[in-house]
Write a protein that holds these residues in place. Structure first.
Motif, PDB file in Angstrom:
ATOM      1  N   PRO A 220       0.814  -1.225   0.000  1.00 35.00           N
ATOM      2  CA  PRO A 220       0.000   0.000   0.000  1.00 35.00           C
ATOM      3  C   PRO A 220       0.846   1.273   0.000  1.00 35.00           C
ATOM      4  O   PRO A 220       0.335   2.358  -0.240  1.00 35.00           O
ATOM      5  N   ASN A 221       2.133   1.139   0.230  1.00 35.35           N
ATOM      6  CA  ASN A 221       3.007   2.311   0.294  1.00 35.35           C
ATOM      7  C   ASN A 221       3.698   2.598  -1.039  1.00 35.35           C
ATOM      8  O   ASN A 221       3.647   3.712  -1.554  1.00 35.35           O
ATOM      9  N   CYS A 222       4.337   1.563  -1.629  1.00 37.99           N
ATOM     10  CA  CYS A 222       5.107   1.783  -2.864  1.00 37.99           C
ATOM     11  C   CYS A 222       4.547   1.050  -4.067  1.00 37.99           C
ATOM     12  O   CYS A 222       4.985   1.286  -5.196  1.00 37.99           O
ATOM     13  N   GLY A 223       3.601   0.138  -3.863  1.00 40.97           N
ATOM     14  CA  GLY A 223       2.997  -0.566  -4.991  1.00 40.97           C
ATOM     15  C   GLY A 223       3.746  -1.796  -5.453  1.00 40.97           C
ATOM     16  O   GLY A 223       3.302  -2.479  -6.376  1.00 40.97           O
ATOM     17  N   MET A 224       4.881  -2.118  -4.839  1.00 43.78           N
ATOM     18  CA  MET A 224       5.625  -3.317  -5.219  1.00 43.78           C
ATOM     19  C   MET A 224       5.010  -4.540  -4.544  1.00 43.78           C
ATOM     20  O   MET A 224       4.160  -4.422  -3.665  1.00 43.78           O
ATOM     21  N   LYS A 225       5.480  -5.729  -4.954  1.00 38.71           N
ATOM     22  CA  LYS A 225       4.899  -6.967  -4.445  1.00 38.71           C
ATOM     23  C   LYS A 225       5.510  -7.322  -3.098  1.00 38.71           C
ATOM     24  O   LYS A 225       6.739  -7.363  -2.946  1.00 38.71           O
ATOM     25  N   GLY A 226       4.657  -7.568  -2.102  1.00 36.34           N
ATOM     26  CA  GLY A 226       5.132  -7.977  -0.792  1.00 36.34           C
ATOM     27  C   GLY A 226       5.395  -9.465  -0.732  1.00 36.34           C
ATOM     28  O   GLY A 226       5.235 -10.185  -1.722  1.00 36.34           O
ATOM     29  N   GLU A 227       5.791  -9.936   0.444  1.00 36.74           N
ATOM     30  CA  GLU A 227       6.098 -11.348   0.602  1.00 36.74           C
ATOM     31  C   GLU A 227       5.717 -11.811   1.998  1.00 36.74           C
ATOM     32  O   GLU A 227       5.731 -11.038   2.959  1.00 36.74           O
ATOM     33  N   CYS A 249      10.309  -1.154   0.395  1.00 31.95           N
ATOM     34  CA  CYS A 249      10.192   0.017   1.277  1.00 31.95           C
ATOM     35  C   CYS A 249      10.087  -0.364   2.747  1.00 31.95           C
ATOM     36  O   CYS A 249       9.933   0.498   3.604  1.00 31.95           O
ATOM     37  N   LYS A 250      10.149  -1.692   3.034  1.00 37.04           N
ATOM     38  CA  LYS A 250      10.149  -2.215   4.402  1.00 37.04           C
ATOM     39  C   LYS A 250       8.818  -2.034   5.139  1.00 37.04           C
ATOM     40  O   LYS A 250       8.750  -2.186   6.359  1.00 37.04           O
ATOM     41  N   THR A 251       7.760  -1.694   4.430  1.00 34.61           N
ATOM     42  CA  THR A 251       6.443  -1.612   5.062  1.00 34.61           C
ATOM     43  C   THR A 251       5.971  -3.022   5.424  1.00 34.61           C
ATOM     44  O   THR A 251       6.128  -3.951   4.632  1.00 34.61           O
TER      45      THR A 251
END
Length: 285
Positions: A220-227, A249-251
């Motif tokens: 939700p912060n940078c739009g990249m894929k989380g894990e 972004c470490k969110t």
């Protein structure tokens, strides 16, 4: 480490290596330099004889290769020459259905002759079999790589040839190692080669497209894929719960959750500080 009966035996073993010198072996074994030099004399003599034999064989191979390049040059490169090869080959036709041999492979034995370039970096080779070694070499030197011929069954003399599907599989086999422009040099249909090369490229890119258009676990912060990450359960104090975080972004979610689904929902909806449902229910009790 090998066991030696004497220091002289160890010195002889060390001197077998080309990296070892008389001085270094003497230092390792504690033997006088003169003694090590005497041990090294027959070893050095044998090594010199072997080097002379190896040099003569290399010179002979170079001379033979030069003669072959002059008599049977490769039409695609200037370094290789025709290199014929043949062997008894079993070609499968398919599986038998029904009867006593149900499920067994059906095929035939043949003895095809092929020819390829001695330079392994050159694609030049006969695609179809020939009936003799001489014919295979002649086709190769003439650049007639795609001259169609049949596989001949050894027992009955029956002839078999490639179907259109078989030719396409041959092209794909070459495309796995060579570029489309190089495969065209063998005489294949250029349009067919381009079509198969494009299909192969799209097949290889298929998995990447799936990753690109995968909208799950988007940060939700940078739009990249989380894990997903393993997390400690506050109830059992073991790593059986889950947390979702963004490696860019470490969110991440503040709390861990008992299931990946619940952790993903909180992460994707930016409810990063929300506690898991099971903890809320316990606090009410």
């Amino acid at each position: 480490m090998p066991r030696y009966h004497s220091r002289a035996e160890r010195a002889a073993d060390l001197l077998q290596s080309r990296r070892s010198t008389v001085e270094s072996v003497a230092k390792q074994t504690g033997l006088p330099v003169d003694i090590v030099r005497q041990i090294n004399e027959p070893i050095a003599k044998r090594r010199a004889e072997q080097d002379a034999v190896d040099a003569a064989e290399r010179s002979m191979r170079k001379s033979e290769a030069k003669i072959m390049r002059e008599q049977y040059p490769c039409p695609l490169c200037s370094t290789g020459h025709a290199e014929p090869h043949d062997c008894d080959t079993f070609l499968p036709l398919g599986f038998i259905h029904g009867g006593e041999r149900d499920g067994q492979m059906e095929g035939f034995w043949c003895h095809p002759y092929f020819c390829s370039c001695s330079n392994q970096r050159c694609i030049a080779c006969n695609i179809f079999p020939s009936e003799s070694r001489k014919e295979a070499v002649e086709r190769f030197c003439a650049g007639d790589f795609a001259h169609e011929d049949d596989f001949i069954e050894l027992k009955t003399g029956k002839r078999y040839h490639y179907s259109q599907y078989g030719i396409e599989q041959q092209i794909l086999r070459y495309l796995a190692q060579w570029s489309a422009s190089q495969v065209k040099q063998l005489g294949f249909d250029p349009k067919l080669v381009d079509t198969l090369a494009m299909q192969r490229t799209l097949d290889r890119m298929g998995d990447k497209f799936v990753d690109v258009f995968d909208t799950t676990l988007l940060c939700p912060n940078c739009g990249m894929k989380g894990e997903y990450r393993k997390a400690v359960s506050p109830i059992t104090h073991t790593k059986t719960w889950w947390r979702v975080g963004c490696p860019y972004c470490k969110t991440r979610t503040r709390y861990s959750f008992p299931s990946q689904r619940e952790a993903a929902e909180k992460f994707e909806s930016a409810q990063l500080d929300t506690k898991p449902l099971i903890l809320n229910e316990k606090s009410k009790l």
